[in-house]
Design an enzyme around this catalytic site. Structure first.
Site, PDB file in Angstrom:
ATOM      1  N   ASN A   7       0.864  -1.173   0.000  1.00  0.00           N
ATOM      2  CA  ASN A   7       0.000   0.000   0.000  1.00  0.00           C
ATOM      3  C   ASN A   7       0.909   1.234   0.000  1.00  0.00           C
ATOM      4  O   ASN A   7       1.499   1.594   1.020  1.00  0.00           O
ATOM      5  CB  ASN A   7      -0.867  -0.059   1.269  1.00  0.00           C
ATOM      6  N   ARG A  99      -2.198  -1.521  -3.904  1.00  0.00           N
ATOM      7  CA  ARG A  99      -3.192  -0.456  -3.995  1.00  0.00           C
ATOM      8  C   ARG A  99      -2.633   0.568  -4.965  1.00  0.00           C
ATOM      9  O   ARG A  99      -1.538   1.088  -4.766  1.00  0.00           O
ATOM     10  CB  ARG A  99      -3.407   0.184  -2.625  1.00  0.00           C
ATOM     11  N   HIS A 187     -10.665   6.431  -2.449  1.00  0.00           N
ATOM     12  CA  HIS A 187     -10.948   5.624  -1.249  1.00  0.00           C
ATOM     13  C   HIS A 187     -11.884   4.461  -1.588  1.00  0.00           C
ATOM     14  O   HIS A 187     -12.587   3.942  -0.712  1.00  0.00           O
ATOM     15  CB  HIS A 187     -11.639   6.448  -0.132  1.00  0.00           C
ATOM     16  N   ARG A 248      -6.564  19.548   3.327  1.00  0.00           N
ATOM     17  CA  ARG A 248      -7.116  19.876   2.005  1.00  0.00           C
ATOM     18  C   ARG A 248      -8.436  20.624   2.182  1.00  0.00           C
ATOM     19  O   ARG A 248      -9.198  20.321   3.104  1.00  0.00           O
ATOM     20  CB  ARG A 248      -7.375  18.605   1.198  1.00  0.00           C
ATOM     21  N   GLU A 391      -8.481  -1.965   4.246  1.00  0.00           N
ATOM     22  CA  GLU A 391      -8.183  -1.893   2.808  1.00  0.00           C
ATOM     23  C   GLU A 391      -7.267  -3.029   2.365  1.00  0.00           C
ATOM     24  O   GLU A 391      -7.449  -3.602   1.295  1.00  0.00           O
ATOM     25  CB  GLU A 391      -7.507  -0.551   2.495  1.00  0.00           C
TER      26      GLU A 391
END
Ligand code: ADP
Length: 405
Positions: A7, A99, A187, A248, A391
């Site tokens: 990942n 990923r 995501h 962000r 994940e």
């Protein structure tokens, strides 16, 4: 089957090894038998390597020099040597899942990585400049350590490839669409995992559910999921769109960008920095991008921290309202990732807005460490779940499924 997952982040590479029975997939996430992480310290060129095994062995080292790829190879070598050894030889690994943040329009489903796909992941770096190159580094590090083992790319955009055109296409000129400017959503691996896990916790068939999954970490996004498919999401062409995040800004009036670009001291790189790194909780509070530190500052009477918190909640509620409108109803609201799993304040603040619809949470359950449970009251019209996102397990499952074919 031994499945290694990589990942790649912008300043770290995480990895873990699962041993999954060949006969059937367990219906809940397994614990990895080995977990490794390389963190790159941007300033000093030093890599911090940390490895843990399920039996409690830990290795922590700092190494300098060498390439990023060499650091990943170093981490992978701890799989079969030293105190953290869990396998006899690296060739025992059957498949490696990666990923990959951006799969563009071409790659929706997970795919076996070929030279052609590596080129495409590289080409899509223009859309994910911090992430796709890091995934390529990981793929090449595996080639170096494990030769031609099967490698599979699982795309963070893939789950959102089912968005209807009306949700995916921006209302700019039509040519934007032809240039690939559209909502991709991110995501996706986490939203997909949470949707399946929610169905499992509720004892319902995923295809019968309307869900809103709230992935609230450093990056934040929502997904509206109907019949197991993503039909709307808040992140867009880039992961900058949508909710207010740690650093962000999320969605803002695009007119602000035109205004700023017209100011002579606002070059594009500064704009990029401000929107991605100096906005959100950090930008407003002036304290931190970490919600825990913002809440601590609020408790000490810091007004800007309070304002940051209030804006965060406002945008989150508004985003959920938008997802709700796309779904036309709701069976369960799901909270996940760092903030979603750990912040009872945020969960409560969000849920309070929907009390008029009959959504009610059990305040005591919400206060506990409520992982993978339903925190709604028994008479709530909507279930409210807190799910630990997995994940890496989702990637491992997708690798297992591809190999079964
Ligand atoms: P990433 O998006 O980098 O994977 P995570 O999902 O781990 O990040 O989320 C990290 C964020 O979770 C932290 O920046 C912090 O704001 C938040 N967080 C973690 N624990 C708590 C907590 N107990 N209360 C509030 N926020 C928390």
């Amino acid at each position: 089957m031994k499945i290694l997952v990589l990942n790649a982040g912008s300043s770290s590479q995480k990895s873990c090894l699962y041993e999954i029975p060949d006969a059937s997939l367990p219906n809940q996430a397994l614990q990895p038998c080995w977990e490794g992480k390389v963190n790159w310290n941007q300033d000093g060129g030093v890599a911090e390597i940390e490895v843990r095994t399920a039996t409690g062995e830990v290795l922590q080292e700092c190494i300098s020099g060498d390439s990023l790829q060499a650091h990943v190879v170093y981490m992978l070598n701890t799989l079969n040597s030293g105190a953290t050894k869990v396998i006899g030889h690296l060739s025992e690994i059957d498949v490696v899942g990666h990923r990959v943040v951006h799969g563009g329009q071409s790659y929706r489903d997970s795919v076996v990585i070929t030279e052609e796909i590596k080129k495409e992941i590289g080409r899509l770096s223009t859309l994910a400049p911090a992430h796709n190159p890091a995934a390529l580094e990981g793929i090449e590090a595996i080639e170096q350590s494990l030769g031609n083992v099967i490698q599979i790319a699982v795309f963070d955009t893939g789950f959102h490839s089912t968005l209807p055109d009306a949700a995916a296409i921006y209302p700019g000129p039509y040519e934007w669409l032809e240039q690939g400017i559209r909502r991709y959503g991110f995501h996706g691996i986490s939203h997909q995992y949470c949707a399946s896990r929610a169905a499992q916790i509720l004892g319902r068939d995923l295809t019968s559910l309307r869900l809103i999954t709230c992935h609230l970490g450093n990056g934040c996004s929502l997904a509206a999921i109907k019949n197991g498919r993503s039909i709307d999401t808040t992140m867009g062409f880039t992961p900058l769109d949508g909710l207010m995040m740690g650093s962000r800004c999320g969605s803002i009036d695009p007119g602000i960008l035109i205004y700023l670009l017209r100011q002579s001291d606002y070059p594009v790189e500064k704009l990029n920095y401000v929107l991605n790194k100096a906005s959100g909780l950090r930008g407003i509070s002036g304290v931190s991008s970490d919600l825990r530190e913002v809440i601590a500052a609020i408790n000490q009477g810091n007004d800007r921290a309070q304002l940051a918190y209030d804006i965060y909640v406002h945008h989150l509620r508004a985003g959920i309202g938008a997802m709700l409108a796309s779904l036309g109803g709701l069976d369960a609201l799901v909270f996940t990732a760092g903030v979603g799993e750990n912040s009872s304040e945020i969960r409560q603040a969000v849920c309070d807005a929907w009390e008029f619809l009959g959504l009610k949470i059990d305040l005591e359950k919400n206060q506990q460490q409520p992982i993978d449970i339903d925190i709604a009251t028994s008479d709530s019209t909507v279930r409210v779940l807190v799910i630990r996102t997995q994940e890496d397990w989702e990637i491992a499952q997708q690798c297992w499924q591809i190999l079964q074919k």
